[in-house]
Motif scaffolding. Structure first.
Motif, PDB file in Angstrom:
ATOM      1  N   PHE A   6       3.630  -3.724 -11.425  1.00 32.33           N
ATOM      2  CA  PHE A   6       3.833  -3.372 -10.020  1.00 32.33           C
ATOM      3  C   PHE A   6       5.273  -3.696  -9.673  1.00 32.33           C
ATOM      4  O   PHE A   6       5.724  -4.831  -9.847  1.00 32.33           O
ATOM      5  CB  PHE A   6       2.905  -4.192  -9.113  1.00 32.33           C
ATOM      6  N   ARG A   7       6.004  -2.684  -9.202  1.00 34.90           N
ATOM      7  CA  ARG A   7       7.398  -2.919  -8.812  1.00 34.90           C
ATOM      8  C   ARG A   7       7.700  -2.169  -7.526  1.00 34.90           C
ATOM      9  O   ARG A   7       6.962  -1.279  -7.104  1.00 34.90           O
ATOM     10  CB  ARG A   7       8.359  -2.531  -9.920  1.00 34.90           C
ATOM     11  N   GLY A   8       8.819  -2.511  -6.914  1.00 31.77           N
ATOM     12  CA  GLY A   8       9.260  -1.871  -5.684  1.00 31.77           C
ATOM     13  C   GLY A   8       9.980  -2.873  -4.801  1.00 31.77           C
ATOM     14  O   GLY A   8      10.131  -4.041  -5.156  1.00 31.77           O
ATOM     15  N   LYS A   9      10.417  -2.403  -3.648  1.00 30.22           N
ATOM     16  CA  LYS A   9      11.102  -3.276  -2.700  1.00 30.22           C
ATOM     17  C   LYS A   9      10.169  -4.391  -2.243  1.00 30.22           C
ATOM     18  O   LYS A   9       8.950  -4.264  -2.309  1.00 30.22           O
ATOM     19  CB  LYS A   9      11.561  -2.493  -1.465  1.00 30.22           C
ATOM     20  N   SER A  10      10.766  -5.449  -1.727  1.00 32.62           N
ATOM     21  CA  SER A  10       9.987  -6.512  -1.108  1.00 32.62           C
ATOM     22  C   SER A  10       9.234  -5.949   0.089  1.00 32.62           C
ATOM     23  O   SER A  10       9.686  -4.989   0.719  1.00 32.62           O
ATOM     24  CB  SER A  10      10.911  -7.630  -0.631  1.00 32.62           C
ATOM     25  N   ALA A  11       8.100  -6.547   0.377  1.00 30.30           N
ATOM     26  CA  ALA A  11       7.284  -6.195   1.555  1.00 30.30           C
ATOM     27  C   ALA A  11       6.677  -4.796   1.455  1.00 30.30           C
ATOM     28  O   ALA A  11       6.494  -4.112   2.452  1.00 30.30           O
ATOM     29  CB  ALA A  11       8.093  -6.349   2.846  1.00 30.30           C
ATOM     30  N   THR A  12       6.367  -4.372   0.217  1.00 32.41           N
ATOM     31  CA  THR A  12       5.722  -3.066   0.038  1.00 32.41           C
ATOM     32  C   THR A  12       4.321  -3.186  -0.553  1.00 32.41           C
ATOM     33  O   THR A  12       3.721  -2.172  -0.899  1.00 32.41           O
ATOM     34  CB  THR A  12       6.573  -2.134  -0.851  1.00 32.41           C
ATOM     35  N   GLY A  13       3.806  -4.405  -0.702  1.00 35.82           N
ATOM     36  CA  GLY A  13       2.420  -4.579  -1.127  1.00 35.82           C
ATOM     37  C   GLY A  13       2.190  -4.955  -2.571  1.00 35.82           C
ATOM     38  O   GLY A  13       1.043  -5.000  -3.024  1.00 35.82           O
ATOM     39  N   LYS A  14       3.245  -5.255  -3.330  1.00 33.49           N
ATOM     40  CA  LYS A  14       3.080  -5.568  -4.756  1.00 33.49           C
ATOM     41  C   LYS A  14       2.144  -6.758  -4.974  1.00 33.49           C
ATOM     42  O   LYS A  14       1.233  -6.689  -5.791  1.00 33.49           O
ATOM     43  CB  LYS A  14       4.439  -5.878  -5.399  1.00 33.49           C
ATOM     44  N   THR A  15       2.370  -7.826  -4.261  1.00 37.64           N
ATOM     45  CA  THR A  15       1.574  -9.037  -4.450  1.00 37.64           C
ATOM     46  C   THR A  15       0.135  -8.817  -4.000  1.00 37.64           C
ATOM     47  O   THR A  15      -0.809  -9.190  -4.716  1.00 37.64           O
ATOM     48  CB  THR A  15       2.216 -10.220  -3.708  1.00 37.64           C
ATOM     49  N   THR A  16      -0.045  -8.201  -2.869  1.00 37.49           N
ATOM     50  CA  THR A  16      -1.395  -7.927  -2.368  1.00 37.49           C
ATOM     51  C   THR A  16      -2.175  -7.074  -3.366  1.00 37.49           C
ATOM     52  O   THR A  16      -3.312  -7.400  -3.726  1.00 37.49           O
ATOM     53  CB  THR A  16      -1.330  -7.213  -1.002  1.00 37.49           C
TER      54      THR A  16
END
Length: 170
Positions: A6-16
């Protein structure tokens, strides 16, 4: 073995989303931010912390692959050239690699998420203002790769989870 990235900008839902997948398939998550936050206790230089965090993470991923273990990886690496440098450190051998690009198509929703984070940031959330965030991401080459599944975090979590599960189960 299966590797879920899972990758992408911060605050885009990766951790969730990586947490949800972890619970659904009982596979551990390796997070760059967890490494960064622990190293931050001993080092404050952001560039050193990022480089060390990604080197450690690549090593952990390689160990899992070498031992035949499935893993979920939660990384930022929204900047495509940086992603390629990172991925070239790893020999994926015969792994099935599932790549998810997390994004937020509503710019205002994304900025609002950052406004909330700025009130009580974690060490890995080292931006100090919305302008700093805009400047940083404005310099990045951010785009999904051809083999990445796009997950738009403006959609409800259950729809995103269903999309992930359909992808990994064919």
């Amino acid at each position: 073995m299966n590797i879920y990235i899972f990758r992408g900008k911060s605050a885009t839902g990766k951790t969730t989303l990586s947490n949800i997948l972890s619970r659904n398939i009982n596979v551990p998550v390796l997070r760059k931010d967890d490494i960064f936050d622990e190293l931050h206790k001993h080092e404050k230089d952001i560039s050193v912390l990022n480089a060390a965090s990604y080197d450690i993470l690549a090593r952990q991923i390689q160990t899992c692959i070498d031992n035949g273990a499935d893993i979920i990886v939660d990384i930022a690496l929204q900047h495509t050239p940086s992603l390629n440098i990172f991925l070239n450190k790893i020999d994926f051998k015969n792994s099935a690699v599932y790549r998810f690009f997390c994004d937020c198509s509503d710019y205002e929703i994304w900025l609002d998420r950052w406004r909330k984070r700025l009130k009580s940031p974690l060490p890995n959330q080292y931006f100090k203002s919305i302008n700093e965030i805009k400047e940083h991401y404005g310099r990045c080459e951010i785009a999904p790769l051809q083999d990445e599944i796009i997950l738009d975090s403006v959609l409800p979590i259950n729809k995103l989870t269903n999309k992930i599960m359909r992808c990994i189960h064919g």
